[in-house]
Scaffold this active site. Structure first.
Site, PDB file in Angstrom:
ATOM      1  N   ASP A 101       0.858  -1.185   0.000  1.00 26.54           N
ATOM      2  CA  ASP A 101       0.000   0.000   0.000  1.00 26.54           C
ATOM      3  C   ASP A 101       0.893   1.235   0.000  1.00 26.54           C
ATOM      4  OD1 ASP A 101      -2.388   1.339   0.051  1.00 26.54           O
ATOM      5  OD2 ASP A 101      -2.723   1.122   2.195  1.00 26.54           O
ATOM      6  N   ARG A 109       4.880   3.232   2.723  1.00 27.74           N
ATOM      7  CA  ARG A 109       5.335   2.004   3.377  1.00 27.74           C
ATOM      8  C   ARG A 109       6.811   1.697   3.104  1.00 27.74           C
ATOM      9  NH1 ARG A 109       1.163   3.280   5.374  1.00 27.74           N
ATOM     10  NH2 ARG A 109      -0.827   2.161   5.212  1.00 27.74           N
ATOM     11  N   ARG A 172      -5.286  12.041   0.470  1.00 29.43           N
ATOM     12  CA  ARG A 172      -5.070  10.895  -0.403  1.00 29.43           C
ATOM     13  C   ARG A 172      -5.811  11.053  -1.731  1.00 29.43           C
ATOM     14  NH1 ARG A 172      -7.003   5.989   3.108  1.00 29.43           N
ATOM     15  NH2 ARG A 172      -5.893   4.725   1.558  1.00 29.43           N
ATOM     16  N   HIS A 203     -11.034   3.579  -3.952  1.00 30.92           N
ATOM     17  CA  HIS A 203     -11.686   2.443  -3.331  1.00 30.92           C
ATOM     18  C   HIS A 203     -13.084   2.349  -3.938  1.00 30.92           C
ATOM     19  CE1 HIS A 203      -8.833   4.208  -0.443  1.00 30.92           C
ATOM     20  NE2 HIS A 203      -8.647   2.985   0.029  1.00 30.92           N
ATOM     21  N   HIS A 215     -12.322   1.254   8.245  1.00 29.14           N
ATOM     22  CA  HIS A 215     -11.596   0.394   9.181  1.00 29.14           C
ATOM     23  C   HIS A 215     -12.438   0.132  10.429  1.00 29.14           C
ATOM     24  CE1 HIS A 215      -8.207   2.055   6.819  1.00 29.14           C
ATOM     25  NE2 HIS A 215      -7.605   0.919   7.107  1.00 29.14           N
ATOM     26  N   ASP A 287     -10.359  -4.574  -0.533  1.00 27.27           N
ATOM     27  CA  ASP A 287      -9.625  -3.944   0.561  1.00 27.27           C
ATOM     28  C   ASP A 287      -9.498  -4.985   1.679  1.00 27.27           C
ATOM     29  OD1 ASP A 287      -8.303  -2.020   2.033  1.00 27.27           O
ATOM     30  OD2 ASP A 287      -9.878  -0.519   1.859  1.00 27.27           O
TER      31      ASP A 287
END
Length: 512
Positions: A101, A109, A172, A203, A215, A287
């Protein structure tokens, strides 16, 4: 859809049909149980701990596991050298899809969350609005991923950030205008894939109009098909037309489309909207299924079965879902096939799309890293309101604490690498007095991050500005709150590149 597109779609459909027939034949010839297990494994992207390949993972790869998802918080990315060694080790067992990701920007990352990204994120690129620049940034980012052996990047985020209080998208996103986001969705897909790394637009069908984090729950997108076609789906169409090899589903409730079912588990969303309405023929990835929005009420094994039934091809299980979770998911999928609930041909269809993705990956070469484009983009994104004058030699930089969301993580941010005297403040009312005393006779810089979402940041900033109207306010998130009369500098992101660009405009120099 053009006749050429219809013809291409028919050819792909015929290929899928042949693959399904072949899988069914092999299931009868080689033993149905073995073939079910291999096909089921081919849909899964588990995770693991550490920077070495555990024995169980090597065994599963040899049995046909689709690939893995790497997570910095699992210790998979202690350094780029270690990551390169890890992916080389993964490649010895099979030909896996290796995902991460890495959006650039605030969601990074490659540095293992230890360092901020050298590339600004989508909000900064959208502020510049130069698609060729976006293409160059993503081409370099893709080249960095290719260098360390990652071949599928869970980026770009092509959500239209139409809700200012969105807790998980924010910087983002390229912006709130669907046409602008679409321009940069296409550019980022093209740039990534020019470096031999598959792009994954996310997404689907769009997380930008939500005010809840998937989440933690199932965010609501209150939109009918007409609104989706005018807003959320515009960038996905552009990404698909640009050749995106993968699209990631979001755990989103679109009651007018999915009747309360999260999109990741919805046949109406995945097969109806993405496959049939948009005509997408590539790989559909979920996801992370450990998120509350997907499995909170039913568990990961059941969520896996439902997402396959809905039409997904690759299932990202989540950062904590290792061997035990993998076995539980495999058992659930195999039982669903044996009972007739999940057709074997659905697994064969997913396997064929994954095979075509791997074929594409093997036919592309890595690009060339150019980190200078990151700083160029960050510099061009800076926006200044008011009369910004050079700072003195001893400014006080006050950074108001703002933790990133779960997707962003604890990545470092701020101007402290360029400030001789920088302090973090929580935003409490009683902090104003000591800070003003410390700034006596010195320039004062107040650094915010998404102040529109944090009342404490706004309150402390207002108190400081009442006493020091000459202070400079730097916003390193989205600049939706602008204190009246203050000199204001917006970076549209909090990466290393954004910080350096802001420091240069302020006249700060790196700390030796």
């Amino acid at each position: 859809m053009t006749r050429a597109e219809e013809t291409s779609g028919e050819a792909l459909a015929q290929a899928d049909a042949l693959a399904r027939a072949d899988a069914l034949a092999r299931a009868g010839a080689l033993g149905r149980a073995d073939e079910i297990g291999r096909l089921a494994r081919g849909t899964l992207l588990p995770s693991f701990s550490g920077a070495r390949v555990p024995g169980w993972l090597q065994d599963e790869l040899e049995k046909g596991l689709g690939g893995v998802t790497l997570f910095a918080l699992n210790g998979n990315v202690p350094s780029t050298d270690a990551l390169r060694e890890l992916t080389a080790e993964l490649g010895k067992a099979a030909d896996p899809i290796i995902t991460i990701d890495e959006e650039g920007g605030d969601v990074t990352r490659l540095g293992g969350h230890l360092t901020a990204s050298p590339y600004p994120g989508n909000a900064a690129l959208g502020a510049v609005d130069d698609p060729e620049l976006t293409r160059r940034v993503y081409r370099s980012l893709g080249a960095e991923l290719a260098e360390v052996g990652v071949n599928l990047n869970f980026a770009p985020s092509v959500d239209v950030n139409s809700a200012a209080d969105n807790p998980v998208i924010g910087t983002r996103s390229f912006g709130s205008d669907a046409a602008l986001v679409a321009r940069h969705a296409a550019a980022s897909v093209i740039g990534t894939q020019e470096s031999g790394v598959a792009a994954c637009a996310k997404h689907f069908p769009g997380h930008g109009a939500t005010v809840e984090d998937s989440h933690l729950g199932v965010p609501l997108v209150d939109a009918d098909l007409d609104l989706l076609d005018r807003r959320e789906l515009v960038p996905f169409r552009a990404a698909i037309e640009a050749g995106a090899q993968a699209v990631m589903t979001g755990h989103l409730n679109l009651p007018l489309i999915t009747q309360g079912v999260p999109a990741t588990l919805s046949h109406a969303a995945i097969t109806g909207l993405l496959r049939e309405h948009l005509g997408y023929q590539g790989v559909i990835v979920t996801d992370a299924l450990d998120m509350q929005g997907a499995s909170g009420a039913i568990g990961i094994p059941e969520a896996s079965v439902r997402s396959l039934l809905a039409g997904a091809d690759l299932l990202c299980l989540g950062p904590r879902e290792h061997h035990e979770s993998l076995l539980a998911v495999l058992a659930a999928i195999e039982e669903a096939v044996r009972s007739g609930r999940l057709p074997l041909e659905r697994l064969a269809e997913a396997a064929e799309r994954t095979r075509r993705l791997k074929e594409w990956l093997n036919g592309h070469n890595a690009g060339v890293v150019d980190r200078s484009v990151g700083l160029e983009a960050a510099r061009r994104a800076v926006r200044v309101t008011g009369d910004l004058r050079p700072l003195g030699t001893d400014p006080l930089v006050v950074e108001l604490e703002s933790m990133g969301n779960i997707a962003v993580g604890p990545t470092p941010w701020g101007l402290s690498p360029w400030a001789p005297d920088a302090v973090r403040a929580e935003g409490a009312a009683d902090e104003a007095g000591p800070l003003l005393e410390r700034a006596t006779g010195r320039d004062l810089v107040i650094v915010l991050r998404d102040a529109h979402r944090h009342a404490a940041q706004r309150a402390l900033t207002t108190a400081l500005l009442q006493a020091r109207p000459d202070a400079v306010v730097v916003e390193m998130g989205l600049p939706f709150w602008h204190p009246d009369g203050a000199v204001h500098l917006a970076t549209y992101g909090a990466t290393e590149a954004n910080g350096q660009a802001a420091a240069e405009r302020l006249g700060l120099t790196p700390i030796a």
